[in-house]
Motif scaffolding. Sequence first.
Motif, PDB file in Angstrom:
ATOM      1  N   THR A   4       0.838  -1.203   0.000  1.00  0.00           N
ATOM      2  CA  THR A   4       0.000   0.000   0.000  1.00  0.00           C
ATOM      3  C   THR A   4       0.873   1.253   0.000  1.00  0.00           C
ATOM      4  OG1 THR A   4      -0.231   0.268   2.420  1.00  0.00           O
ATOM      5  CG2 THR A   4      -1.724  -1.274   1.345  1.00  0.00           C
ATOM      6  N   ALA A   5       1.914   1.253   0.822  1.00  0.00           N
ATOM      7  CA  ALA A   5       2.774   2.440   0.898  1.00  0.00           C
ATOM      8  C   ALA A   5       3.464   2.699  -0.428  1.00  0.00           C
ATOM      9  CB  ALA A   5       3.814   2.248   2.011  1.00  0.00           C
ATOM     10  N   ALA A   6       3.923   1.643  -1.090  1.00  0.00           N
ATOM     11  CA  ALA A   6       4.650   1.816  -2.347  1.00  0.00           C
ATOM     12  C   ALA A   6       3.748   2.321  -3.454  1.00  0.00           C
ATOM     13  CB  ALA A   6       5.304   0.496  -2.755  1.00  0.00           C
ATOM     14  N   THR A   7       2.547   1.775  -3.560  1.00  0.00           N
ATOM     15  CA  THR A   7       1.657   2.215  -4.636  1.00  0.00           C
ATOM     16  C   THR A   7       1.177   3.645  -4.403  1.00  0.00           C
ATOM     17  OG1 THR A   7      -0.181   1.073  -3.507  1.00  0.00           O
ATOM     18  CG2 THR A   7       0.892  -0.083  -5.313  1.00  0.00           C
ATOM     19  N   VAL A   8       0.921   3.992  -3.155  1.00  0.00           N
ATOM     20  CA  VAL A   8       0.508   5.367  -2.856  1.00  0.00           C
ATOM     21  C   VAL A   8       1.637   6.341  -3.186  1.00  0.00           C
ATOM     22  CG1 VAL A   8      -0.077   6.968  -0.988  1.00  0.00           C
ATOM     23  CG2 VAL A   8      -1.243   4.755  -1.152  1.00  0.00           C
TER      24      VAL A   8
END
Length: 601
Positions: free
Chosen positions: A381-385
């Motif tokens: 989630t952190a990477a895609t955001v």
Amino acid sequence: MDTAVNPAAAADRGLVRFVRGAFLDAEVRARLDAAVPDEYFTYPDGLTVRERQALTYQRLRAAGRAAPPADRLLDDPPALCALLARAAVADPALFHVMLLHYTLALGPILRFGAAQDGPRAARDALTGMDSFGTLLMTEVGRSNSHLSPRTVARHDPASGGFVLSTPDGPAAKFPTSTAHPDLPKTAAVYATLVHDGAERGVFVFVAPLRGPGGTPAPGVRILAAPETSGLPVDYAAVRLDDLTVPYEAWLRDGASITADGAFRDPAGTAAARLTRSMGIAPPVWRGVICASAAIARASAGILLAHSAGRGTLGRLAPRRPLTDYRNQREAVLGAVAAGYALTAVAHHVASAPAAAPAGAGPDTAWAPWSAVDRDLALLKTAATVQADRTVTACRTHCGAPGFAATERLNAYRGLTHAYATAGGDNELILYDTARAMADLDRYTPPDPGAAPGGGDLASLDGCLGLAAATERRMRDRLAARVEAARRSGDDPFTAWNDNLALAARTATACADRIVLEILRAAADTGPAALRPVLGLHALNLLGRRAADLLNEGVLPPGGLDGLGAARRRVCDDLAPHAADLAAAFDLPAPITAPTAFLADI
């Protein structure tokens, strides 16, 4: 700010080695690069939608045959991640179908079917690229459908095989990459096994959906979805009308149905079986994280090339270089810093030891993903955001050319948007993470007395200390609010439903702290030039979370001004080195400025 983009040879060699990683030897890397050659970075003009899709799959087939064998790639996460990352930079649609093929179609066969020798014909077709792998998991008519698919599989004692059935339209599998009428497709189908009148859990079944010429198999109905430009793949909805598959198509992972009809499953319960069946997710998350890092680097390179030597005519200071303006300077350097930060996260997940056995994660309520691997799902989630934020900023700061003169930034943005939901919905992962945090379910809060760096914004330790303190305070507040709701008589749904916004922010704070720990480790072991770049990313991360830092009392009044001042100082220090920082990304030759086509005028 000197933004002339120089060849990679001009870059800091330590940074180049950091970006490439220390996991692959030169021969393997060259083979992976050759599997996605420069010609794959563009499409010929004038193709119809179906022609473009067919070319994407043609390139997938060629890449799969040029790359190391599929079973070796799936046993070598750094190599598979490197192949997927290059595909993402070249063409997000190619990345998407490649990820599906390797991790979500072949992956379950090799993971769950190896002990039983699996469905040999389907395995051979996929490894030989004679058929393209796809996934039938999500059902269109209900949310959280992963938890209890309505598509069912029933054992047929007469044939020894199974019958797969989709009861109605809302249970149709969508989205699936199955619409192209001329291409062979083999699917991993997630279905609820019903035996002796009882639901036994979610299992994976292998089903050839389209034969060699693309003709649907008997019992398969495929409805093409409307065309889309976001991530241009051959989307379709699929219904299974009593599709028969042999016993070997059941990727049973140690389960069995005996000759006398008794069902056996080492998972023990249907809930545990669901988690085990979703255990194919870690390779997906690693691939998505590494692709996010790659497109962040590419986007930063595009923005830098657009900004290089660009003059302005603003009346405050006519003919000043564009990057003399702090908004553009901080956008360029922020994108570069995000590229390095995501690269550190990508290396961390690609080289990490195998995840704990499925079921070692916390209990979940919204989706199965955190039960498989909480931290890896959270890092997805952190990477895609972050990738979405970086790509969007680069497109915006390239002005009109970023939107109209190249499809590359638009395509990257389509990929980041798609994977906010694909591979596990980001919001649901945040909610399950927050629930585990509140319940202290396999989660230990940061030590409130261990804030390294004393909040010094000039250091990664200081930023990490602020993030850890924020996480701890938000977790405690969330737990107290949910507990108070329970004591007042609220049922679990109401107690959590009234706190979803705080839950998402709390889980995001946890992700921030984990990312900053990864960045600090990378700065400690990487080249000296890496530390200030990662420090800039840490400042940008805290700046985006300033509302929570202020709300939790971690930053004092006026603290946002301190963040801004620290960011300006770091950017001024980094500005003379911008070209070398971007050159160390060693981007493939076709990655250029948006208006490169004007060279032909």
